[in-house]
Design a protein around this motif. Structure first.
Motif, PDB file in Angstrom:
ATOM      1  N   LEU A  50      10.477   9.954  -8.079  1.00 50.39           N
ATOM      2  CA  LEU A  50       9.345  10.786  -7.672  1.00 50.39           C
ATOM      3  C   LEU A  50       8.010  10.090  -7.925  1.00 50.39           C
ATOM      4  O   LEU A  50       7.103  10.173  -7.103  1.00 50.39           O
ATOM      5  CB  LEU A  50       9.389  12.127  -8.407  1.00 50.39           C
ATOM      6  CG  LEU A  50      10.609  13.011  -8.124  1.00 50.39           C
ATOM      7  CD1 LEU A  50      10.560  14.262  -8.987  1.00 50.39           C
ATOM      8  CD2 LEU A  50      10.707  13.360  -6.652  1.00 50.39           C
ATOM      9  N   ASN A  51       7.902   9.392  -9.037  1.00 46.12           N
ATOM     10  CA  ASN A  51       6.648   8.727  -9.384  1.00 46.12           C
ATOM     11  C   ASN A  51       6.381   7.486  -8.530  1.00 46.12           C
ATOM     12  O   ASN A  51       5.234   7.078  -8.372  1.00 46.12           O
ATOM     13  CB  ASN A  51       6.628   8.350 -10.863  1.00 46.12           C
ATOM     14  CG  ASN A  51       6.523   9.562 -11.759  1.00 46.12           C
ATOM     15  OD1 ASN A  51       6.034  10.621 -11.349  1.00 46.12           O
ATOM     16  ND2 ASN A  51       7.000   9.429 -12.978  1.00 46.12           N
ATOM     17  N   ALA A  52       7.423   6.901  -7.982  1.00 47.81           N
ATOM     18  CA  ALA A  52       7.261   5.678  -7.189  1.00 47.81           C
ATOM     19  C   ALA A  52       6.499   5.923  -5.886  1.00 47.81           C
ATOM     20  O   ALA A  52       5.926   4.993  -5.325  1.00 47.81           O
ATOM     21  CB  ALA A  52       8.626   5.072  -6.882  1.00 47.81           C
ATOM     22  N   PHE A  53       6.481   7.171  -5.439  1.00 54.15           N
ATOM     23  CA  PHE A  53       5.888   7.451  -4.130  1.00 54.15           C
ATOM     24  C   PHE A  53       4.813   8.530  -4.196  1.00 54.15           C
ATOM     25  O   PHE A  53       4.610   9.273  -3.231  1.00 54.15           O
ATOM     26  CB  PHE A  53       6.984   7.849  -3.128  1.00 54.15           C
ATOM     27  CG  PHE A  53       8.028   6.778  -2.987  1.00 54.15           C
ATOM     28  CD1 PHE A  53       7.761   5.624  -2.270  1.00 54.15           C
ATOM     29  CD2 PHE A  53       9.249   6.904  -3.616  1.00 54.15           C
ATOM     30  CE1 PHE A  53       8.708   4.621  -2.158  1.00 54.15           C
ATOM     31  CE2 PHE A  53      10.208   5.906  -3.507  1.00 54.15           C
ATOM     32  CZ  PHE A  53       9.933   4.759  -2.788  1.00 54.15           C
ATOM     33  N   ILE A  54       4.099   8.593  -5.313  1.00 51.75           N
ATOM     34  CA  ILE A  54       3.010   9.566  -5.438  1.00 51.75           C
ATOM     35  C   ILE A  54       1.988   9.293  -4.342  1.00 51.75           C
ATOM     36  O   ILE A  54       1.567   8.157  -4.127  1.00 51.75           O
ATOM     37  CB  ILE A  54       2.356   9.471  -6.837  1.00 51.75           C
ATOM     38  CG1 ILE A  54       3.338   9.976  -7.894  1.00 51.75           C
ATOM     39  CG2 ILE A  54       1.049  10.260  -6.884  1.00 51.75           C
ATOM     40  CD1 ILE A  54       2.845   9.810  -9.318  1.00 51.75           C
TER      41      ILE A  54
END
Length: 85
Positions: free
Chosen positions: A49-53
């Motif tokens: 989830l954090n990789a594509f903020i």
């Protein structure tokens, strides 16, 4: 549940084959909101989830690809939790 009852974003994603869709349709119950909330804090899911903020489309594509991996491992509830995030 029948494949035709699956959300259209799943069916039309182009990521899942018919076997994957059959697996998704085979569930007895959807994961609860509480189960999904706990799942989203697992390190592997947080990393995804954090990789594509800031890039919703790419994030959703990668979520669906990861859900397909879960389906390949017959982890249908995990796949649903990820799809429903």
């Amino acid at each position: 549940m029948h494949i035709t009852e699956l959300p259209s974003f799943i069916v039309n994603s182009g990521i899942f084959n018919e076997n994957d869709l059959d697996k998704l349709a085979s569930i007895d119950r959807f994961p609860t909101d509480e189960e999904i909330d706990v799942f989203k804090f697992e390190p592997e899911i947080q990393e995804l989830l954090n990789a594509f903020i800031g890039d919703e489309n790419t994030r959703m594509t990668h979520q669906l690809l990861k859900a397909k991996e879960f389906l390949d491992q017959n982890e249908i509830q995990k796949a649903w939790k990820l799809v429903l995030l």
